[in-house]
Design a protein around this motif. Sequence first.
Motif, PDB file in Angstrom:
ATOM      1  N   VAL A 173      13.593   2.612 -58.332  1.00 43.75           N
ATOM      2  CA  VAL A 173      14.634   3.051 -57.395  1.00 43.75           C
ATOM      3  C   VAL A 173      15.022   1.897 -56.475  1.00 43.75           C
ATOM      4  N   PHE A 174      14.031   1.197 -55.939  1.00 42.47           N
ATOM      5  CA  PHE A 174      14.270   0.081 -55.025  1.00 42.47           C
ATOM      6  C   PHE A 174      15.051  -1.035 -55.728  1.00 42.47           C
ATOM      7  N   ALA A 175      14.663  -1.367 -56.948  1.00 43.92           N
ATOM      8  CA  ALA A 175      15.351  -2.415 -57.710  1.00 43.92           C
ATOM      9  C   ALA A 175      16.774  -1.983 -58.056  1.00 43.92           C
ATOM     10  N   ALA A 176      16.951  -0.725 -58.429  1.00 40.14           N
ATOM     11  CA  ALA A 176      18.287  -0.227 -58.759  1.00 40.14           C
ATOM     12  C   ALA A 176      19.200  -0.298 -57.534  1.00 40.14           C
ATOM     13  N   TYR A 177      18.674   0.060 -56.364  1.00 40.76           N
ATOM     14  CA  TYR A 177      19.456  -0.046 -55.128  1.00 40.76           C
ATOM     15  C   TYR A 177      19.894  -1.490 -54.910  1.00 40.76           C
ATOM     16  N   MET A 227      24.081  -5.602 -54.912  1.00 38.52           N
ATOM     17  CA  MET A 227      24.570  -6.937 -55.247  1.00 38.52           C
ATOM     18  C   MET A 227      25.842  -6.870 -56.092  1.00 38.52           C
ATOM     19  N   LEU A 228      25.922  -5.916 -57.006  1.00 36.85           N
ATOM     20  CA  LEU A 228      27.156  -5.740 -57.780  1.00 36.85           C
ATOM     21  C   LEU A 228      28.324  -5.383 -56.866  1.00 36.85           C
ATOM     22  N   GLY A 229      28.056  -4.560 -55.863  1.00 37.92           N
ATOM     23  CA  GLY A 229      29.093  -4.231 -54.883  1.00 37.92           C
ATOM     24  C   GLY A 229      29.540  -5.448 -54.102  1.00 37.92           C
ATOM     25  N   PHE A 263      31.023   1.925 -49.659  1.00 36.62           N
ATOM     26  CA  PHE A 263      30.126   1.751 -50.802  1.00 36.62           C
ATOM     27  C   PHE A 263      28.676   1.601 -50.339  1.00 36.62           C
ATOM     28  N   VAL A 264      28.447   0.708 -49.387  1.00 35.75           N
ATOM     29  CA  VAL A 264      27.088   0.482 -48.887  1.00 35.75           C
ATOM     30  C   VAL A 264      26.552   1.754 -48.228  1.00 35.75           C
TER      31      VAL A 264
END
Length: 85
Positions: free
Chosen positions: A30-34, A39-41, A57-58
């Motif tokens: 979950v932490f890595a996906a966030y 970063m993609l955003g 978005f954030v």
Amino acid sequence: MVTPRERYWFPAKRFGWGWGFPTCWQGWVVFAAYFVVFMLGVIFLRGRERAVESIAFVSVITLALLLICWKKGEPPRWRWGGDCS
């Protein structure tokens, strides 16, 4: 039938209110996906050019992270160190 004790993905912080770093692989996913989605955003929204969209978005992904922490983390409360139980 006795159910095994639930394992929290995010433990409570030792000082203050909230959660610390994950303690199991599910929490780290979950932490890595966030972090990856954040970063993609940053890359695709370019904050200075699209400030409102970037803030929205954030806010949405952070709210999603907080909801997961609330659901899968240790119940939050103020802690002042010492015994965290």
